[in-house]
Motif scaffolding. Structure first.
Motif, short mmCIF file in Angstrom:
data_model
loop_
_atom_site.label_atom_id
_atom_site.label_comp_id
_atom_site.label_asym_id
_atom_site.label_seq_id
_atom_site.Cartn_x
_atom_site.Cartn_y
_atom_site.Cartn_z
N ILE A 73 39.90 10.07 7.63
CA ILE A 73 38.86 10.07 8.66
C ILE A 73 37.83 11.13 8.28
O ILE A 73 38.18 12.29 8.07
CB ILE A 73 39.45 10.37 10.06
CG1 ILE A 73 40.57 9.37 10.40
CG2 ILE A 73 38.35 10.31 11.13
CD1 ILE A 73 41.23 9.59 11.77
N TYR A 74 36.59 10.69 8.17
CA TYR A 74 35.52 11.61 7.82
C TYR A 74 35.18 12.48 9.02
O TYR A 74 35.05 11.98 10.14
CB TYR A 74 34.29 10.81 7.37
CG TYR A 74 33.16 11.68 6.89
CD1 TYR A 74 33.28 12.42 5.70
CD2 TYR A 74 31.97 11.78 7.62
CE1 TYR A 74 32.24 13.24 5.26
CE2 TYR A 74 30.93 12.58 7.18
CZ TYR A 74 31.07 13.31 6.00
OH TYR A 74 30.05 14.11 5.56
N GLY A 75 35.10 13.78 8.78
CA GLY A 75 34.73 14.72 9.85
C GLY A 75 33.22 14.90 9.84
O GLY A 75 32.49 14.24 10.57
N ASN A 76 32.76 15.76 8.96
CA ASN A 76 31.32 15.92 8.72
C ASN A 76 31.14 16.55 7.33
O ASN A 76 32.12 16.74 6.61
CB ASN A 76 30.67 16.76 9.83
CG ASN A 76 31.31 18.15 9.94
OD1 ASN A 76 32.00 18.61 9.03
ND2 ASN A 76 31.09 18.79 11.07
N LYS A 77 29.89 16.87 6.97
CA LYS A 77 29.61 17.38 5.62
C LYS A 77 30.42 18.64 5.31
O LYS A 77 30.91 18.83 4.20
CB LYS A 77 28.11 17.65 5.44
CG LYS A 77 27.37 16.41 5.01
CD LYS A 77 25.87 16.63 4.99
CE LYS A 77 25.17 15.29 4.93
NZ LYS A 77 23.78 15.36 5.35
N GLU A 78 30.56 19.50 6.30
CA GLU A 78 31.24 20.78 6.07
C GLU A 78 32.76 20.60 5.94
O GLU A 78 33.38 21.12 5.02
CB GLU A 78 30.96 21.77 7.23
CG GLU A 78 29.52 22.28 7.26
CD GLU A 78 28.51 21.21 7.69
OE1 GLU A 78 28.86 20.40 8.56
OE2 GLU A 78 27.41 21.16 7.12
N SER A 79 33.31 19.85 6.87
CA SER A 79 34.78 19.78 6.90
C SER A 79 35.36 18.67 6.04
O SER A 79 36.55 18.67 5.73
CB SER A 79 35.25 19.61 8.35
OG SER A 79 34.83 18.35 8.85
N PRO B 197 45.86 12.94 6.58
CA PRO B 197 47.24 13.36 6.83
C PRO B 197 48.19 12.79 5.78
O PRO B 197 47.89 11.78 5.14
CB PRO B 197 47.55 12.78 8.21
CG PRO B 197 46.63 11.62 8.33
CD PRO B 197 45.40 11.96 7.57
N GLU B 198 49.33 13.44 5.63
CA GLU B 198 50.39 12.97 4.72
C GLU B 198 50.73 11.52 5.08
O GLU B 198 50.96 11.21 6.25
CB GLU B 198 51.61 13.88 4.91
CG GLU B 198 52.74 13.67 3.92
CD GLU B 198 52.33 13.91 2.48
OE1 GLU B 198 52.75 13.11 1.63
OE2 GLU B 198 51.57 14.87 2.23
N ARG C 260 38.39 19.45 11.02
CA ARG C 260 39.06 20.72 11.37
C ARG C 260 39.61 20.69 12.80
O ARG C 260 40.56 21.40 13.10
CB ARG C 260 38.08 21.90 11.22
CG ARG C 260 37.92 22.30 9.77
CD ARG C 260 37.23 23.64 9.63
NE ARG C 260 36.58 23.71 8.32
CZ ARG C 260 35.28 23.74 8.13
NH1 ARG C 260 34.45 23.71 9.14
NH2 ARG C 260 34.80 23.80 6.90
N ASP C 261 38.96 19.91 13.68
CA ASP C 261 39.44 19.89 15.08
C ASP C 261 40.09 18.56 15.44
O ASP C 261 39.92 18.04 16.52
CB ASP C 261 38.31 20.26 16.06
CG ASP C 261 37.10 19.35 15.92
OD1 ASP C 261 37.23 18.33 15.22
OD2 ASP C 261 36.06 19.64 16.52
N MET C 262 40.86 18.04 14.49
CA MET C 262 41.53 16.77 14.73
C MET C 262 42.66 16.90 15.76
O MET C 262 43.19 15.89 16.23
CB MET C 262 42.10 16.21 13.41
CG MET C 262 41.09 15.42 12.61
SD MET C 262 40.57 13.88 13.42
CE MET C 262 39.11 13.47 12.46
N ASN C 263 43.06 18.13 16.04
CA ASN C 263 44.12 18.32 17.03
C ASN C 263 43.58 18.30 18.46
O ASN C 263 44.35 18.24 19.41
CB ASN C 263 44.86 19.63 16.78
CG ASN C 263 45.71 19.52 15.52
OD1 ASN C 263 46.19 18.43 15.19
ND2 ASN C 263 45.87 20.62 14.81
N LEU C 264 42.26 18.35 18.59
CA LEU C 264 41.66 18.28 19.93
C LEU C 264 41.74 16.85 20.46
O LEU C 264 41.96 15.90 19.72
CB LEU C 264 40.19 18.72 19.88
CG LEU C 264 39.91 20.15 19.40
CD1 LEU C 264 38.41 20.42 19.41
CD2 LEU C 264 40.64 21.17 20.27
#
Lengths: 358, 358
Positions: free
Chosen positions: A204-210, A215-216, A242-246
């Motif tokens: 899953i693409y987050g953004n340019k930075e992250s 996941p395994e 980075r905030d996939m747990n939210l």
């Protein structure tokens, strides 16, 4: 170009083979089929045909082959391992597995791509098949036959992709006892049995930075219904990797899953075909769902699409629908429908209060 | 009527039990549940309630119980064996299996019959549940608890019936290893795996002279797609039970399978529910299809109907659709649709030639 080896007005098959090997990095395959067809030509035609073929080989040989950047499941090339390769023209080279699986997948693609009973609105869900070619295998083991397919990630920049292995049963009734027991064990240990499918891989693409959230693979194979739904929500959310747990916000659910050309519509189109077709049973086949998150962020159509892949275990339908694939498909459709229904309910709740009606 | 045993303003439970046993052939069950509810009453109410109950028992005791004349599958009563019984009022008494299966089926009926989420157009496909009763078991082993259900053959004179065990998998993931292996073996040996269901039993009415065609149960369990379709055609054909080997004419296909209230419409209604409901998974459950051939012969509505039966292996859906049952259901629907489509094509071919157009 060197001259072609001709003996007694016949072209020596062995010499032609050696010649082909010497001339190009990517060669036409299968040679057996090639020579079978070849017997229809007269000598002059043979020369012309071979010259054209060699030109084709030469043009292929200059293409750069690389490891697919967006493969989320299956055997991967690299580190001396055998896996698929892609070129810049949008072709995907999948090594033909040496055993029955390889011949079975080739048989399927050959049959399916020329099957006039398959309507266009269904064949679009399958990778285009361009035949087979001998190319240098990614593990350095030399020339190996590869299926030449459409590269499904061509044109994608940062695709979010999920690979879903369909069916609660990944084995055909006719498979060997050893294979059945192996698959049955895995189907029982994963979500295949309870959900009717399992996730084989996801990015899953987050953004340019992250960048990507990857996941395994094994951690995705045995999800409960609730966790699976959360993953399918994350897939279409604006969360960065980075905030996939939210809590997923489902920001792109409507544009990716919904709408007349969205993923749900495509799945329903596929379902209608599976309710009717009795030609093929797609054991252990995957649905690849993908879209471009950056386009969604820009308010453009994110190009949500589904494609079917992996046909090494397809068998003839023999007059029966593929109730195993269909069951899993209906289960997947239900999950996605529920996400969209909840979204609609949420909007309905929110809108009146925004307008001051509540 | 004897007086009721009352001690210190309390009714002795043991004595009441003995009293009930002595008074009626059919007793209310479960007594545990009965007495649990009973604690809510005061003494006067208890007397009244017990008197009413005993009257009810007495009225039941005069009813004649008999072996169901149209049972095509499952354990059968008679010859000292334990099996279901029916009375003349339209009730079907199914012995509660002593093990987990019995308690599970009772749990399902109790839950389902009071489940307000089940719409009426779906609950009509299930037998009405009237609770449980202690009645003399058919094997002569004394009083045994029975589920009291709607007798599905009530009102039928000479019904044609087929019992179809649904799903390519008849075992729940949570079942014991021994049970799974037993079921898996049978699913693989029968048509369950390839077709998504298997015939558990069938009776087809021929006519007054020839009576019923009742093939050996085991011969129907492992049919190929082609043979299964032939059986489904025979089911709605005018052939007598003596000429069942002749080509089936599908004379009643349109009135039994077709039409807005026919069996296909009912199956589609059920399918729509299964695509959505995530409450129950119906492992090893059957669809019973029936109709009255004599009515069809008289040009009347033959009352084609489907009912679901056998819920000893139903488990909670836990948020997932029953993709196993649904897959088998879609497969069955496809077979019946094909029979109707062929019929329409045949009629379309015949009609122009009758009119002299061809």
């Amino acid at each position: 170009m060197n001259s072609l080896p001709v003996e007694n007005n016949k072209i020596s098959r062995v010499k032609i083979f050696a010649f082909l090997i010497s001339q190009a990095r990517i060669r036409l395959f299968p040679l057996k089929l090639y020579f079978n067809c070849y017997s229809f030509y007269n000598t002059q035609e043979r020369h012309l045909h071979l010259k054209l073929s060699l030109l084709h080989c030469a043009s292929l040989s200059v293409r750069m082959l690389k490891i697919p950047p967006h493969q989320v499941a299956g055997h991967k090339a690299g580190n001396g391992k055998l896996g698929p390769l892609v070129d810049e023209s949008g072709r995907f080279y999948k090594p033909l597995q040496g055993d029955e699986r390889g011949s079975n997948e080739l048989k399927f693609y050959t049959s399916f791509s020329s099957d006039t009973r398959i309507p266009e609105h269904i064949s679009k869900f399958f990778p285009t098949f361009y035949g087979t070619q001998l190319i240098e295998a990614s593990d350095g083991s030399g020339l190996k036959p590869h299926l030449v397919l459409q590269d499904l990630s061509i044109g994608r920049v940062n695709p979010s992709i999920v690979d879903i292995k369909m069916g609660s049963r990944t084995w055909a009734p006719e498979a060997s006892e050893e294979y059945i027991q192996k698959c049955l064990k895995k189907d029982r240990e994963t979500s295949s049995l309870p959900l009717g499918f399992r996730l084989s891989g996801i990015q899953i693409y987050g953004n340019k930075e992250s960048g990507y959230w990857k996941p395994e693979r094994t951690s995705m194979q045995n999800l409960s219904a609730e966790k699976l739904k959360t993953i399918l929500k994350k897939f279409v959310s604006s969360n960065t990797s980075r905030d996939m747990n939210l809590q997923p916000d489902c920001a792109f659910a409507a544009t990716v899953y919904g709408g007349s050309t969205g993923i749900l519509s495509q799945l329903l189109e596929l379902k209608a075909w599976f309710e009717d077709q009795t030609m093929y049973h797609f054991y252990s086949c995957s649905i690849l769902m993908s879209f471009e998150k950056e386009l969604a962020l820009e308010g453009k159509n994110p190009g949500g699409q589904i494609k079917l892949i992996d046909f090494a275990h397809v068998i003839e339908g023999k007059g029966v629908i593929d109730h195993n694939f269909l069951g899993g498909l209906c289960s997947l459709i239900k999950f996605i429908s529920e996400i969209l229904t909840a979204l609609i309910e949420h909007i309905t709740e929110v809108v009146p209060s925004v307008n001051g009606v509540n």
